[in-house]
Design a protein around this motif. Sequence first.
Motif, PDB file in Angstrom:
ATOM      1  N   LYS A  21      -3.196  -3.892 -11.880  1.00 53.72           N
ATOM      2  CA  LYS A  21      -2.433  -4.819 -11.034  1.00 53.72           C
ATOM      3  C   LYS A  21      -1.933  -4.146  -9.767  1.00 53.72           C
ATOM      4  N   GLY A  22      -1.438  -2.927  -9.945  1.00 56.56           N
ATOM      5  CA  GLY A  22      -0.907  -2.192  -8.803  1.00 56.56           C
ATOM      6  C   GLY A  22      -1.994  -1.915  -7.767  1.00 56.56           C
ATOM      7  N   THR A  23      -3.195  -1.622  -8.265  1.00 53.56           N
ATOM      8  CA  THR A  23      -4.323  -1.379  -7.358  1.00 53.56           C
ATOM      9  C   THR A  23      -4.645  -2.641  -6.581  1.00 53.56           C
ATOM     10  N   LEU A  24      -4.650  -3.761  -7.297  1.00 54.48           N
ATOM     11  CA  LEU A  24      -4.924  -5.044  -6.634  1.00 54.48           C
ATOM     12  C   LEU A  24      -3.887  -5.298  -5.547  1.00 54.48           C
ATOM     13  N   ALA A  25      -2.617  -5.130  -5.900  1.00 55.87           N
ATOM     14  CA  ALA A  25      -1.552  -5.346  -4.913  1.00 55.87           C
ATOM     15  C   ALA A  25      -1.712  -4.386  -3.732  1.00 55.87           C
ATOM     16  N   LEU A  29      -2.213  -5.318   0.185  1.00 59.42           N
ATOM     17  CA  LEU A  29      -1.295  -4.856   1.225  1.00 59.42           C
ATOM     18  C   LEU A  29      -2.056  -4.154   2.347  1.00 59.42           C
ATOM     19  N   LEU A  30      -3.024  -3.334   1.933  1.00 60.64           N
ATOM     20  CA  LEU A  30      -3.855  -2.615   2.908  1.00 60.64           C
ATOM     21  C   LEU A  30      -4.608  -3.611   3.794  1.00 60.64           C
ATOM     22  N   GLY A  31      -5.208  -4.607   3.157  1.00 61.16           N
ATOM     23  CA  GLY A  31      -5.937  -5.635   3.913  1.00 61.16           C
ATOM     24  C   GLY A  31      -5.019  -6.372   4.869  1.00 61.16           C
ATOM     25  N   ALA A  32      -3.824  -6.701   4.397  1.00 64.57           N
ATOM     26  CA  ALA A  32      -2.869  -7.429   5.247  1.00 64.57           C
ATOM     27  C   ALA A  32      -2.485  -6.574   6.451  1.00 64.57           C
TER      28      ALA A  32
ATOM     29  N   SER B 308     -10.828   2.766  -5.090  1.00 66.13           N
ATOM     30  CA  SER B 308     -11.096   3.748  -6.133  1.00 66.13           C
ATOM     31  C   SER B 308      -9.943   4.741  -6.288  1.00 66.13           C
ATOM     32  N   LEU B 309      -9.358   5.123  -5.136  1.00 69.84           N
ATOM     33  CA  LEU B 309      -8.259   6.090  -5.201  1.00 69.84           C
ATOM     34  C   LEU B 309      -7.000   5.458  -5.788  1.00 69.84           C
ATOM     35  N   PHE B 310      -6.689   4.240  -5.333  1.00 68.81           N
ATOM     36  CA  PHE B 310      -5.539   3.544  -5.927  1.00 68.81           C
ATOM     37  C   PHE B 310      -5.730   3.435  -7.437  1.00 68.81           C
ATOM     38  N   ALA B 311      -6.967   3.084  -7.836  1.00 66.24           N
ATOM     39  CA  ALA B 311      -7.238   2.894  -9.268  1.00 66.24           C
ATOM     40  C   ALA B 311      -7.069   4.200 -10.041  1.00 66.24           C
TER      41      ALA B 311
END
Lengths: 49, 555
Positions: A21-25, A29-32, B308-311
């Motif tokens: 979930k955190g990765t998705l968020a 955020l990065l895209g925004a 990938s890094l966030f993951a």
Amino acid sequence: MAKAELKTNQKTEIENSSSLKGTLASVFLLGAFIVVTWVSVYYLFVERF
Amino acid sequence: MANSTTAKVKVDPRDAKLSMAHFFVAFSALALGGLMGLLQTLVRSGKWELPWGIDYYQILTVHGVLMGLVLTTFFIMGFQYAAVSRTTGGHSNAARRTGWIGFWIMLVGTLMAATMVLLKEASVLYTFYAPLKAHWIFYLGLTFVIVGSWIDGAAQIMTYAKWRKNNPGQPSPLLSFMAVINTVMWIIATLGVAATVLFQLLPWSLGLVDTVDVLVSRTLFWYFGHPLVYFWLLPAYMCWYAIIPKIIGGKIFSDSLARLSFILFLLFSIPVGFHHQLTEPGIDPAWKFLQVILTFMVIIPSLMTAFSLFATFERYGRSKGATGLFGWFKVLPWGDARFTVPFIGMASFIPAGAGGIINASNQMDQVVHNTIWVTGHFHLTAATSVVLTFFGISYWLVPHLTGRKLTKAMNKLGIIQAWVWFIGMAFMSGAMHFQGLLGGPRRSAFSTYGGSKQAAEWIPYQIAQAVGGTILFIGIILVIIIFINLAFFAPKGEEEFPVAVAENLEEKAPMVFENWKLWLGIAAALILFAYTIPFIDIIQNAPPGSKGFQTWSKW
């Protein structure tokens, strides 16, 4: 019987350790951030040219 | 933390020697180039002038060549050479000899070019655009650097090929695969700059021909110039994908994803040079548009990397019991310079990448083109994301190669260094971005422009850059102290060369990723598609060639 058992099942909040979930968020955020900076400079372009 | 059985694997001492030779040159370039950068920001503040007839454009050339070409190429070749040695079991004598030959040729070329710049015979900035004309020894020196890097890179390819031969049907070690992708991309890209130097600039500077076709030379330069920035970036990605997970005690999210993103960089970072030439006349807009689209394709592997890094970080954090949306962020090993220093680099790549998308957009390029925004942009990409990662790598790689230990004190100093760098760069690059949006030009010695009102608006930003430049110079002093300590004075011991493993070891990377005929074929097809017709058009409809100009003061 089976039905009754189903009814008594409680909802349990288990946070899955493989959750991303955190990765998705983070990628949202990065895209925004990319969109906001792009639109800001695009606005400058429209204003000036 | 799960230490894999390979934790104690060391780079062969004979390979370590060659890697260290590269690093000595790289860090010497950093020290001298950094001093030049400081001087530039002081001059541009409008409050200070260079003594003894030293010219702004001369120090700009020294700074650009040393930082953009010498520091990067030597560091990258040294790092990749060590990474291939570490993950394949070492280079053969033949590969090692090849590496040394490449190293010496690069060094001789660097000294030739540097001598001409110091003699004020080559203040052509690091892009050496025609019709600015340097002494022929400068161009010959650069040719040596490029040819030397091919030979240096060939050593890595030889060792990779040998490994593949000895391990049929096996995907190559990830770090070796990545190093070879970057070397191959570099060789394809440098063909362009080699062509302009050998066929245009050398004959012209030797007086064999009188004029030069400026647009052809600039097009060949930018055919090289854009993949050049990916040549800087991919070694940082090697660290982020394949080394950082091991340092934090986690796993690579996906080995195949990492390989695929590197292949996409190989394919899409070359046929895109026109986005540096969007404002240039003489190139059909349709072809500029096509290359802008191809440029935007590079965003895909960049975002794959971010994901990938966030993951990797989130998985590691959750395995440590972190909960909530961002709880994993807190449990990362912030006290470890090997992680924190490159992490600051990664974070800086978010604004850096966003700025890059703006630069590559045709309309917005008209807002920022040739302004100091662009300088601010590549000081975030190359001079923050990339070099902070390189610093982070050197904090374990230098002691690994010299048989020493990264001490607690040096670890702490490394983290301080990275924050000093970040703060200095926030001032300098931030001010460059804003000044650029207000129209402040780059590559200009002037600050006040004869008392112009508009230029006066830029002065506060110039002063912020001088402040940032001064802080950054403190950062350079710190990193040189750490480097010298780790190379000569740190206590003897064993420092690990961290190599991460993938989370899912059953997922073997598809062998198609190692099919070089396929990827080189697609890369060649894309390059031919993007360049052939516009390049013929540029040559056929060329204006008369230009004679050479030397606009800078001589000794």
